[in-house]
Design a protein around this motif. Structure first.
Motif, mmCIF file in Angstrom:
data_model
loop_
_atom_site.group_PDB
_atom_site.id
_atom_site.type_symbol
_atom_site.label_atom_id
_atom_site.label_comp_id
_atom_site.label_asym_id
_atom_site.label_seq_id
_atom_site.Cartn_x
_atom_site.Cartn_y
_atom_site.Cartn_z
ATOM 1 N N HIS A 62 10.476 -4.565 7.830
ATOM 2 C CA HIS A 62 9.206 -4.773 7.143
ATOM 3 C C HIS A 62 8.146 -5.375 8.049
ATOM 4 N N GLU A 378 7.510 -2.270 3.382
ATOM 5 C CA GLU A 378 8.690 -1.623 3.932
ATOM 6 C C GLU A 378 8.271 -0.434 4.814
ATOM 7 N N LYS A 380 10.398 2.193 5.879
ATOM 8 C CA LYS A 380 11.527 3.139 5.972
ATOM 9 C C LYS A 380 11.097 4.611 5.984
ATOM 10 N N SER A 404 6.713 -4.257 -0.922
ATOM 11 C CA SER A 404 7.982 -4.594 -1.566
ATOM 12 C C SER A 404 8.022 -6.033 -2.085
#
Ligand SMILES: [Zn+2]
Length: 441
Positions: A62, A378, A380, A404
């Motif tokens: 993050h 985040e 990802k 998040s």
């Protein structure tokens, strides 16, 4: 070995963008929080040696940054999201928004609409918002309950609305509200004269005197369209900003919202007065109001902060989208791809907003001593790979990130994408019920 110190919260992050010092990124560092404030920012291993946290959050995928500051909006208007699109400002206000407000706006509408707005703002990274809307006492109650930081400027207009008969009643009610929240650490009450074309000289002047006495913020829609400026010249023989300056309303406490029309005398007035510009690019684009010359303002040392405006003219309250639009548009308007930079764009959405609200000692950057108003995003999503420069990802590719976590004064508003202070299902049900009611008219 010295004893480890107990702290409330330890946030370990892959990247931290503190905003101040400017242009910096810390990697593999942690933020220690105690008593709602940041007490240290240091490498992970150091943090483990020095602190025993009550709660520890590991965010190794993050980026962590200060919570975003949304400097202009009408939160409850989220219930009118998508209700009247594709009209010019004048038609939009007179034929659609104002009649709908007359038919529906009451304390319950504002309570439910503000809850909806705050839920959306938390999800998109905002931790402090400015609001200008009727029934501000409801806005304050909901913001308190959600533990969201806010500046609530009560509206003043020359005509009656569902909230009151006219300017004297609005001001009286607003002063009462100011008294009620005088000692509140999250909520600040100020004056919201709607616009120069909806408030008389007499009341603008009275607001200037009261705000000065109370050291309270003033927020006003100003130079939103070319028509507004032309009408003012025809009626008063001067541009709106000159008029509010002559009435004593242009001060370092003043937040001028929109400013799409700026000539050299306006620029000079802004610089001399220390007033702030709140730029709402998506609302200006959607209503085709014009383009705020952000680069010119920055060159003239005027503080430029960002706002989403209400969801009826945007149609979202997503400050990440707003900062990206603001950055791209500012480059195009100035014909200069170098200004603003990615870090400058992030500053507009954080520390500049804090400055506009007079809160720069408290929020807007991650520094020791400041309130722990913090968000995590985040990284990802495949769409953000590779990451060479996390500030670039945040400024220009933030749709590949998802917010998040969120904290205000060290208290969690969202953990692992779950809201902690609001009930989302309940909020969505109420919004659906309102849309059915409003559509029946
Ligand atoms: Zn507005």
């Amino acid at each position: 070995m010295p004893a480890r110190k107990a702290v409330q919260l330890l946030i370990k992050a892959r990247w931290i963008i503190p905003i101040l010092p400017a242009e910096r990124v810390y990697q593999d560092c942690a933020i220690a929080v105690s008593g709602g404030r940041i007490v240290a920012i240091l490498p992970w291993e150091e943090a483990d040696k020095q602190f025993t946290p009550e709660q520890s959050v590991n965010l190794d995928q993050h980026v962590v940054m200060p919570g975003l500051v949304n400097c202009h909006g009408h939160a409850a208007m989220s219930l009118l999201r998508g209700f009247a699109d594709d009209y010019p400002l004048d038609t939009w206000l007179n034929q659609h928004i104002w009649p709908a407000e007359k038919a529906h706006v009451d304390g319950d509408f504002v309570r439910d609409g503000t809850e909806l707005a705050i839920a959306e703002m938390i999800r998109s990274g905002t931790t402090c918002f400015a609001d200008m809307y009727f029934f501000p006492e409801q806005v304050a109650k909901v913001a308190r309950r959600a533990h969201m930081r806010s500046q609530i400027t009560f509206p003043v207009l020359d005509f009656p609305t569902n909230w009151g008969e006219g300017p004297d009643e609005y001001i009286a009610k607003g002063l009462e509200l100011h008294d009620e929240y005088r000692a509140d650490d999250l909520i600040r009450i100020g004056f919201g004269p709607h616009a120069p074309y909806t408030v008389s000289d007499e009341h603008l002047q009275r607001i200037a005197v009261l705000a000065e006495e109370m050291q309270a913020p003033i927020q006003i829609h100003l130079h939103e369209t070319a028509q507004e400026v032309e009408d003012s010249i025809a009626k008063y023989g001067m541009r709106p900003i000159e008029r509010i300056h002559q009435l004593g309303l242009l001060t370092p406490q003043t937040q001028c919202v929109h400013m799409t029309q700026i000539d050299s005398t306006d620029l000079a007035l802004l610089t001399q007065s220390g007033a702030h510009v709140i730029h709402c690019p998506e609302s200006n684009l959607k209503l085709a109001s014009g383009f705020c010359p952000v680069g010119q303002l920055i060159d003239n040392n005027t503080n430029v902060a960002l706002g989403t405006d209400g969801a009826a003219s945007n149609n979202d309250l997503n400050m990440l989208g707003e900062l990206e639009t603001a950055g791209l548009l500012a480059k195009a308007v100035a014909g200069n791809p170098a200004q603003p930079s990615a870090h400058e764009i992030l500053a507009m959405a954080t520390i500049n907003g804090a400055k506009a609200m007079g809160l720069e000692g408290e929020i807007g950057s991650l520094e020791v001593g400041k309130a722990a108003d913090i968000i995590a995003l985040e990284t990802k999503h495949i769409g953000c790979r590779p990451i060479y420069d996390i500030a670039s990802t945040l400024a220009y590719n933030n749709r590949s990130l998802s917010v998040s976590h969120s904290w205000v004064a060290g208290r969690a508003l969202m953990l692992s994408s779950h809201l902690q202070t609001l009930n989302e299902r309940d909020i969505a049900d109420k919004a659906n019920a309102w849309s059915k009611k409003i559509n029946r008219e």
